[in-house]
Design an enzyme around this catalytic site. Structure first.
Site, PDB file in Angstrom:
ATOM      1  N   GLU A 120       9.360  16.509  15.493  1.00  0.00           N
ATOM      2  CA  GLU A 120       9.701  16.449  14.070  1.00  0.00           C
ATOM      3  C   GLU A 120       8.799  17.405  13.290  1.00  0.00           C
ATOM      4  O   GLU A 120       7.572  17.308  13.372  1.00  0.00           O
ATOM      5  CB  GLU A 120       9.513  15.025  13.556  1.00  0.00           C
ATOM      6  CG  GLU A 120       9.985  14.870  12.118  1.00  0.00           C
ATOM      7  CD  GLU A 120       9.736  13.470  11.569  1.00  0.00           C
ATOM      8  OE1 GLU A 120       8.623  12.965  11.716  1.00  0.00           O
ATOM      9  OE2 GLU A 120      10.679  12.898  10.994  1.00  0.00           O
TER      10      GLU A 120
ATOM     11  N   CYS B 160      13.307  11.759   6.769  1.00  0.00           N
ATOM     12  CA  CYS B 160      13.348  11.345   8.174  1.00  0.00           C
ATOM     13  C   CYS B 160      14.753  11.528   8.735  1.00  0.00           C
ATOM     14  O   CYS B 160      14.935  11.655   9.938  1.00  0.00           O
ATOM     15  CB  CYS B 160      12.909   9.891   8.287  1.00  0.00           C
ATOM     16  SG  CYS B 160      13.793   8.826   7.151  1.00  0.00           S
TER      17      CYS B 160
ATOM     18  N   GLU C 204       9.751   2.030  10.845  1.00  0.00           N
ATOM     19  CA  GLU C 204      10.749   3.087  10.649  1.00  0.00           C
ATOM     20  C   GLU C 204      10.006   4.399  10.763  1.00  0.00           C
ATOM     21  O   GLU C 204       9.132   4.697   9.942  1.00  0.00           O
ATOM     22  CB  GLU C 204      11.415   2.958   9.264  1.00  0.00           C
ATOM     23  CG  GLU C 204      12.367   1.789   9.144  1.00  0.00           C
ATOM     24  CD  GLU C 204      13.556   1.868  10.082  1.00  0.00           C
ATOM     25  OE1 GLU C 204      13.866   2.968  10.594  1.00  0.00           O
ATOM     26  OE2 GLU C 204      14.165   0.823  10.339  1.00  0.00           O
TER      27      GLU C 204
ATOM     28  N   LYS D 243       0.849  -1.200   0.000  1.00  0.00           N
ATOM     29  CA  LYS D 243       0.000   0.000   0.000  1.00  0.00           C
ATOM     30  C   LYS D 243       0.882   1.247   0.000  1.00  0.00           C
ATOM     31  O   LYS D 243       1.502   1.585   1.003  1.00  0.00           O
ATOM     32  CB  LYS D 243      -0.889   0.040   1.245  1.00  0.00           C
ATOM     33  CG  LYS D 243      -1.938   1.138   1.135  1.00  0.00           C
ATOM     34  CD  LYS D 243      -2.460   1.623   2.467  1.00  0.00           C
ATOM     35  CE  LYS D 243      -1.745   2.820   2.998  1.00  0.00           C
ATOM     36  NZ  LYS D 243      -1.789   4.026   2.166  1.00  0.00           N
TER      37      LYS D 243
HETATM   38  P1  NAD Z   1       1.965   8.550   7.929  1.00  0.00           P
HETATM   39  O1  NAD Z   1       2.204   7.849   9.204  1.00  0.00           O
HETATM   40  O2  NAD Z   1       0.884   9.575   7.882  1.00  0.00           O
HETATM   41  O3  NAD Z   1       1.596   7.504   6.785  1.00  0.00           O
HETATM   42  C1  NAD Z   1       2.449   6.448   6.444  1.00  0.00           C
HETATM   43  C2  NAD Z   1       1.646   5.355   5.772  1.00  0.00           C
HETATM   44  O4  NAD Z   1       0.771   4.771   6.748  1.00  0.00           O
HETATM   45  C3  NAD Z   1       0.749   5.854   4.632  1.00  0.00           C
HETATM   46  O5  NAD Z   1       0.760   4.914   3.589  1.00  0.00           O
HETATM   47  C4  NAD Z   1      -0.606   5.918   5.297  1.00  0.00           C
HETATM   48  O6  NAD Z   1      -1.666   5.805   4.390  1.00  0.00           O
HETATM   49  C5  NAD Z   1      -0.546   4.724   6.227  1.00  0.00           C
HETATM   50  N1  NAD Z   1      -1.499   4.739   7.353  1.00  0.00           N
HETATM   51  C6  NAD Z   1      -2.057   5.824   7.952  1.00  0.00           C
HETATM   52  N2  NAD Z   1      -2.897   5.423   8.936  1.00  0.00           N
HETATM   53  C7  NAD Z   1      -2.875   4.073   8.963  1.00  0.00           C
HETATM   54  C8  NAD Z   1      -3.521   3.078   9.766  1.00  0.00           C
HETATM   55  N3  NAD Z   1      -4.371   3.399  10.729  1.00  0.00           N
HETATM   56  N4  NAD Z   1      -3.239   1.785   9.527  1.00  0.00           N
HETATM   57  C9  NAD Z   1      -2.357   1.428   8.565  1.00  0.00           C
HETATM   58  N5  NAD Z   1      -1.731   2.325   7.766  1.00  0.00           N
HETATM   59  C10 NAD Z   1      -1.965   3.628   7.968  1.00  0.00           C
HETATM   60  O7  NAD Z   1       3.364   9.165   7.465  1.00  0.00           O
HETATM   61  P2  NAD Z   1       3.661  10.116   6.204  1.00  0.00           P
HETATM   62  O8  NAD Z   1       3.124  11.475   6.521  1.00  0.00           O
HETATM   63  O9  NAD Z   1       3.251   9.456   4.948  1.00  0.00           O
HETATM   64  O10 NAD Z   1       5.257  10.148   6.215  1.00  0.00           O
HETATM   65  C11 NAD Z   1       5.993  11.053   6.963  1.00  0.00           C
HETATM   66  C12 NAD Z   1       6.601  10.366   8.165  1.00  0.00           C
HETATM   67  O11 NAD Z   1       7.379   9.251   7.729  1.00  0.00           O
HETATM   68  C13 NAD Z   1       7.575  11.236   8.931  1.00  0.00           C
HETATM   69  O12 NAD Z   1       7.325  11.132  10.311  1.00  0.00           O
HETATM   70  C14 NAD Z   1       8.945  10.650   8.599  1.00  0.00           C
HETATM   71  O13 NAD Z   1       9.928  10.855   9.567  1.00  0.00           O
HETATM   72  C15 NAD Z   1       8.612   9.221   8.434  1.00  0.00           C
HETATM   73  N6  NAD Z   1       9.640   8.545   7.641  1.00  0.00           N
HETATM   74  C16 NAD Z   1      10.496   7.696   8.279  1.00  0.00           C
HETATM   75  C17 NAD Z   1      11.496   7.052   7.590  1.00  0.00           C
HETATM   76  C18 NAD Z   1      12.426   6.098   8.291  1.00  0.00           C
HETATM   77  O14 NAD Z   1      12.986   5.241   7.624  1.00  0.00           O
HETATM   78  N7  NAD Z   1      12.610   6.198   9.585  1.00  0.00           N
HETATM   79  C19 NAD Z   1      11.637   7.265   6.219  1.00  0.00           C
HETATM   80  C20 NAD Z   1      10.759   8.140   5.589  1.00  0.00           C
HETATM   81  C21 NAD Z   1       9.749   8.764   6.315  1.00  0.00           C
END
Ligand code: NAD
Length: 478
Positions: free
Chosen positions: A380, A281, A247, A172
């Protein structure tokens, strides 16, 4: 209207619900229309992956290696086109989009080789005559949930090892950027995978992601995204006895000691904090600077930032693209306001910019005079915002660097081997950089953090096998 469909059980399924993919550099530009899966579609995808698993788990690793290699070759050959699509939907500049596409291709090629290297161990038993073997086997159906900021690389570094080690996949992508994930799925759909081994389900996390997490047929979830979502998924997986890898966020410190090369430090900060619009991130968001170099460095940074052009991601003269969407831009602006209220001095940027095209443009923001207790240094922001924390010694710098609930990446700029070496040991982060930005990593070595930044085994490199395979201990009395 062409709708980019979901890929379930070897077919492009027909769905009525559609989402628009909008270009953040120019909100008049619709990148494409993408199907939004409902719960029944997700369940079909999981069922297909579950059915396909036993045969795929037993297939020769050579077959898996060849398929992954073909996928990697095609991505590399199409890196310019895929990079342009990525930049158009996510907003990082074209050179960054193309580099990310190339990285995704390299990841598939790396795991093509790894498919052939999965080995176990044979250990002498304490019981004479008995043989002990430690075998590695695939887990089963893996649910892959990814964020919007690396729409090709992160899916690649999860899907490639999952398939390499014999798992089947339900993927997804983030609903904000479905185009890159769809393009990757389209390549996978022609690569020779048996029906059901790889499935794509686009749609909101609260519906599609949640259904994946809740299904007893999904054996593991690999998630990259925000802390609150990740923690909720982690708890749900624990309750269901599911394997989970998270992550999450970062608040990455970059220390500049008084003996640092000014040019090296300024370049590391500008790249680490502001490139990819700070939406990484691993972004360098806390710049911890020793007094002896502080004023010279700020002057150099302000000068460097003034030379950067914020603009349309696909225009060749842009150095920084737009923020991903209106909500993220509002979040960035509210943190900039908060930083001022907390007593930080905004020495550069932090303003909404108007460009020829209607997009979410923000000038890179640099605060000075901040301390590590301020919310802008603890939470963040995920945008082009960095703050300088002035310190009096190396010891103070290390204490400030480690004083955070996160622990993804860290860095130090110094010409002293002694301090560089000491910091590599004492940094409480999963990745440590010397004279480099905190962001920007290789694709064949482990990636991940400590404390609130990560949970579960590392991603990438050979270490990825810890999540995507499971150990079995076999005893034989011949
Ligand atoms: P997010 O948590 O809003 O969404 C991430 C994914 O989770 C999306 O595909 C979203 O649709 C899905 N999701 C949302 N609610 C869900 C639920 N209840 N159940 C299952 N899936 C669900 O994050 P974002 O805004 O897309 O990304 C930004 C974040 O990602 C930042 O905090 C960043 O630091 C982090 N990030 C971390 C890394 C790492 O490797 N540590 C790398 C890139 C981004």
């Amino acid at each position: 209207m062409t709708v980019h469909q979901n890929f379930i059980a070897g077919n492009w399924s027909q769905t009525d619900a559609v989402v628009e993919n909008i270009n953040p550099s120019d909100t008049r530009d619709i990148v494409g229309h993408y199907a939004s899966a409902d719960r029944a579609a997700v369940e079909s995808a999981i069922e297909a992956a579950h059915t396909a698993f036993p045969a795929w788990a037993r297939v020769s690793p050579e077959v898996r290696a060849d398929i992954l290699d073909r996928v990697g070759t095609e991505i590399l050959a199409r890196r310019d086109e895929l990079g342009a699509l990525l930049s158009r939907e996510e907003g990082k500049i074209l050179s960054e989009g193309v580099a990310e596409a190339a990285r995704a291709g390299r990841v598939f090629k790396f795991f093509a080789g790894e498919a052939l290297r999965l080995n176990g161990e044979r250990i002498t038993s304490v019981r004479p005559g008995v043989e002990v073997e430690v075998l590695r086997e695939p887990e089963g159906v893996i649910g892959i949930i990814t964020p919007w900021n690396f729409p090709l690389a992160i899916p690649a570094w999860k899907i490639a090892p999952a398939l390499a080690y014999g798992n089947t996949v339900v993927f997804k992508p983030a609903e904000l950027v479905p185009g890159s994930g769809w393009a990757l799925a389209e390549i996978l759909s022609r690569a020779g995978l048996p029906e059901g081994v790889f499935n794509l389900v686009i749609g909101p996390g609260s519906k599609v992601g949640q259904a994946m997490v809740e299904s007893p047929k999904v054996r593991g979830i690999s998630f990259t995204g925000s802390v609150p979502t990740g923690r909720r998924i982690g708890v749900a997986c624990f309750e269901m006895g599911k394997k989970v890898q998270l992550e999450l966020g970062g608040k990455n410190p970059l220390i500049v000691l008084a003996d640092a090369d000014l040019e090296v430090a300024a370049n590391a900060i500008i790249n680490g904090a502001f490139f990819s619009t700070g939406q990484r991130c691993t972004a360098s968001s806390r710049i911890i600077v020793e007094s002896g170099i502080h004023d010279r460095l700020i002057e150099r940074l302000v000068d460097g930032l003034a030379r950067l052009r914020v603009g349309h991601a696909l225009k060749p003269d842009s150095h920084i693209g737009p923020v991903v969407n209106a909500a993220q831009l509002e979040q960035d602006l509210s943190y900039i306001k908060l930083g001022r209220e907390e007593g930080g001095r905004l020495v550069f940027g932090g303003e909404r910019l108007q460009r020829e095209e209607p997009g979410h443009y923000l000038s890179p923001a640099l605060f000075t005079g901040t301390d590590n207790s301020m919310r802008i240094n603890r939470e963040e922001i995920f945008g082009p915002v960095a703050s300088v924390i002035r310190v009096e010694s190396y010891e103070e710098a290390v204490a400030v660097a480690n004083d955070t609930e996160f622990g993804l990446s860290s860095g130090i700029c110094t010409t002293s081997l002694k301090f560089a070496s000491d910091f590599k040991h004492r940094s409480a982060a999963g990745m440590v950089m010397v004279n480099l930005p905190t962001a920007g990593v290789d694709y064949h070595v482990p990636f991940g953090g400590r404390k609130g930044s990560s949970y579960g085994p590392r991603e990438q490199g050979a270490y990825a096998r810890e999540f995507y395979s499971v150990v079995k201990t076999a005893y034989t009395q011949p």
